[in-house]
Design a protein around this motif. Structure first.
Motif, mmCIF file in Angstrom:
data_model
loop_
_atom_site.group_PDB
_atom_site.id
_atom_site.type_symbol
_atom_site.label_atom_id
_atom_site.label_comp_id
_atom_site.label_asym_id
_atom_site.label_seq_id
_atom_site.Cartn_x
_atom_site.Cartn_y
_atom_site.Cartn_z
ATOM 1 N N GLU A 134 46.584 31.993 40.116
ATOM 2 C CA GLU A 134 45.528 32.515 40.978
ATOM 3 C C GLU A 134 44.160 32.336 40.328
ATOM 4 O O GLU A 134 44.018 32.398 39.113
ATOM 5 N N LYS A 135 43.157 32.156 41.199
ATOM 6 C CA LYS A 135 41.777 32.073 40.736
ATOM 7 C C LYS A 135 41.069 33.366 41.129
ATOM 8 O O LYS A 135 41.176 33.820 42.263
ATOM 9 N N ILE A 136 40.368 33.928 40.170
ATOM 10 C CA ILE A 136 39.745 35.237 40.347
ATOM 11 C C ILE A 136 38.325 35.205 39.803
ATOM 12 O O ILE A 136 38.076 34.646 38.723
ATOM 13 N N ALA A 137 37.399 35.807 40.536
ATOM 14 C CA ALA A 137 36.051 36.063 40.019
ATOM 15 C C ALA A 137 36.014 37.518 39.558
ATOM 16 O O ALA A 137 36.493 38.401 40.273
ATOM 17 N N MET A 138 35.448 37.757 38.376
ATOM 18 C CA MET A 138 35.476 39.102 37.805
ATOM 19 C C MET A 138 34.191 39.412 37.057
ATOM 20 O O MET A 138 33.564 38.524 36.484
ATOM 21 N N HIS B 60 39.194 47.803 40.210
ATOM 22 C CA HIS B 60 39.351 46.719 41.193
ATOM 23 C C HIS B 60 38.066 46.377 41.924
ATOM 24 O O HIS B 60 37.997 45.363 42.617
ATOM 25 N N LYS B 61 37.040 47.192 41.778
ATOM 26 C CA LYS B 61 35.795 46.966 42.509
ATOM 27 C C LYS B 61 35.055 45.716 42.038
ATOM 28 O O LYS B 61 34.159 45.230 42.728
ATOM 29 N N SER B 62 35.397 45.197 40.867
ATOM 30 C CA SER B 62 34.721 43.994 40.378
ATOM 31 C C SER B 62 35.689 42.823 40.228
ATOM 32 O O SER B 62 35.442 41.890 39.465
ATOM 33 N N VAL B 63 36.770 42.869 40.990
ATOM 34 C CA VAL B 63 37.779 41.812 40.947
ATOM 35 C C VAL B 63 37.877 41.162 42.327
ATOM 36 O O VAL B 63 38.168 41.829 43.321
ATOM 37 N N PHE B 64 37.642 39.857 42.379
ATOM 38 C CA PHE B 64 37.583 39.127 43.642
ATOM 39 C C PHE B 64 38.591 37.975 43.591
ATOM 40 O O PHE B 64 38.390 36.994 42.867
ATOM 41 N N PHE B 65 39.667 38.082 44.356
ATOM 42 C CA PHE B 65 40.688 37.041 44.391
ATOM 43 C C PHE B 65 40.282 35.947 45.381
ATOM 44 O O PHE B 65 39.735 36.234 46.446
ATOM 45 N N GLN B 66 40.578 34.701 45.031
ATOM 46 C CA GLN B 66 40.286 33.608 45.953
ATOM 47 C C GLN B 66 41.327 33.571 47.063
ATOM 48 O O GLN B 66 42.526 33.531 46.809
ATOM 49 N N ASP B 67 40.862 33.581 48.319
ATOM 50 C CA ASP B 67 41.747 33.487 49.466
ATOM 51 C C ASP B 67 41.987 32.030 49.848
ATOM 52 O O ASP B 67 41.393 31.116 49.271
ATOM 53 N N LYS B 68 42.843 31.822 50.846
ATOM 54 C CA LYS B 68 43.207 30.466 51.259
ATOM 55 C C LYS B 68 42.015 29.673 51.779
ATOM 56 O O LYS B 68 42.019 28.438 51.739
ATOM 57 N N ASP B 69 40.989 30.361 52.283
ATOM 58 C CA ASP B 69 39.813 29.661 52.790
ATOM 59 C C ASP B 69 38.804 29.339 51.696
ATOM 60 O O ASP B 69 37.713 28.827 51.964
ATOM 61 N N GLY B 70 39.163 29.635 50.446
ATOM 62 C CA GLY B 70 38.292 29.317 49.326
ATOM 63 C C GLY B 70 37.300 30.410 48.979
ATOM 64 O O GLY B 70 36.630 30.335 47.938
ATOM 65 N N GLN B 71 37.203 31.439 49.826
ATOM 66 C CA GLN B 71 36.281 32.535 49.573
ATOM 67 C C GLN B 71 36.918 33.551 48.618
ATOM 68 O O GLN B 71 38.144 33.704 48.573
ATOM 69 N N TYR B 72 36.059 34.242 47.878
ATOM 70 C CA TYR B 72 36.521 35.262 46.935
ATOM 71 C C TYR B 72 36.274 36.641 47.534
ATOM 72 O O TYR B 72 35.173 36.936 47.992
ATOM 73 N N ARG B 73 37.306 37.482 47.528
ATOM 74 C CA ARG B 73 37.208 38.798 48.157
ATOM 75 C C ARG B 73 37.918 39.863 47.323
ATOM 76 O O ARG B 73 38.930 39.584 46.671
ATOM 77 N N ARG B 74 37.388 41.079 47.396
ATOM 78 C CA ARG B 74 38.048 42.212 46.767
ATOM 79 C C ARG B 74 39.248 42.646 47.609
ATOM 80 O O ARG B 74 39.319 42.376 48.802
ATOM 81 N N THR B 75 40.174 43.345 46.983
ATOM 82 C CA THR B 75 41.265 43.960 47.734
ATOM 83 C C THR B 75 40.704 45.175 48.463
ATOM 84 O O THR B 75 40.149 46.078 47.834
ATOM 85 N N MET C 136 29.176 37.944 45.637
ATOM 86 C CA MET C 136 29.937 37.129 44.692
ATOM 87 C C MET C 136 30.015 35.680 45.152
ATOM 88 O O MET C 136 29.813 34.740 44.354
ATOM 89 N N ASN C 137 30.285 35.451 46.428
ATOM 90 C CA ASN C 137 30.376 34.073 46.913
ATOM 91 C C ASN C 137 29.036 33.352 46.848
ATOM 92 O O ASN C 137 28.968 32.152 46.536
#
Length: 248
Positions: A166-170, A193-208, A240-241
């Motif tokens: 997985e790719k993550i922005a943190m 978790h407020k500063s953890v952004f996982f990359q979704d299938k559309d390439g965007q990074y989002r928090r849970t 983040m994006n």
């Protein structure tokens, strides 16, 4: 398994080129008289730290146990009101790829140290790029109370555990060696978790997203905790994006 945690910045988790070529032609009398090759610089693809097959093997081994969903109510002290303040609350902001995980137990709480290959440094020490750093996440593998032979994987509601590949922005801050009885140097995520952004299938990074609460508003106000969480997620995700895109 419910825990109430009070979070405040770094102390929060102390408790637990490529070039593409195209052609431009000048046409005169319907004949090509000149063809010039033009190279347009494009974004250099970040280094891949793990291949898909190896990532699947790592995940099968780490996540081979029974999974337990647990709750952890968190109170964030000094939570930033803007994305820029969130970034500035940490020492390092990165985009990275998870290569492996190991669990540790402190005060009967599981913690996971993820090995993360740094693909981009968005803020902070640029020398961390292309290095593998260790990042702590709340949750992980722990032996059950009844027997040390049975191991379960505990995952807290919004604290999604990372998976290899997985790719993550943190947004991170450095922890002191030995924090939570974890040996060696590692990094903490700001405000969990407020500063953890996982990359979704559309390439965007989002928090849970936070789990929606029942009620939470008043009859004379449009405000509710659910509204705040949704708006805050969008604000931080957009920030983040935008930051990631500005570094390409």
């Amino acid at each position: 398994m419910n825990k109430r945690l009070i979070m405040t910045g770094i102390a929060a988790l102390a408790l637990f080129a490529v070039f593409t070529t195209y052609y431009v032609s000048n046409v005169r009398s319907k004949k090509i008289v000149n063809e010039e090759v033009i190279s347009k610089h494009k974004v250099k693809q970040p280094k891949e730290f793990i291949d898909k097959r190896t990532a699947e093997q790592v995940n099968r081994k780490f996540y081979s146990h029974e999974k337990i969903q647990a709750g952890a109510q968190m109170d964030f002290v000094g939570y930033p009101s803007t994305f820029s303040k969130m970034v500035n609350s940490g020492q390092l902001t990165i985009v990275g790829q998870v290569t492996g995980s190991n669990s540790f137990v402190s005060n009967d709480l599981p913690h996971t140290i993820a090995d993360v290959g740094v693909q981009k440094v968005l803020h902070g020490d640029s020398s961390q790029k292309n290095k593998i750093i260790r990042v702590m996440f709340l949750g992980g593998n722990i032996a059950t109370e009844n027997t040390s032979d049975k191991v379960v994987t505990v995952e807290y509601s919004e604290d999604r555990l990372p998976r290899a590949g997985e790719k993550i922005a943190m947004i991170l801050s450095k922890a002191e060696s030995g924090t939570n009885n974890i040996p060696g140097e590692f990094w903490l995520t700001q405000f969990a978790h407020k500063s953890v952004f996982f990359q979704d299938k559309d390439g965007q990074y989002r928090r849970t997203p936070e789990a929606k609460s029942i009620g939470g508003g008043t009859s004379d106000s449009n405000w509710s905790q659910n509204d705040f969480n949704a708006k805050d997620d969008k604000k931080m995700n957009d920030g983040m994006n935008k930051l990631i895109n500005s570094k390409q």
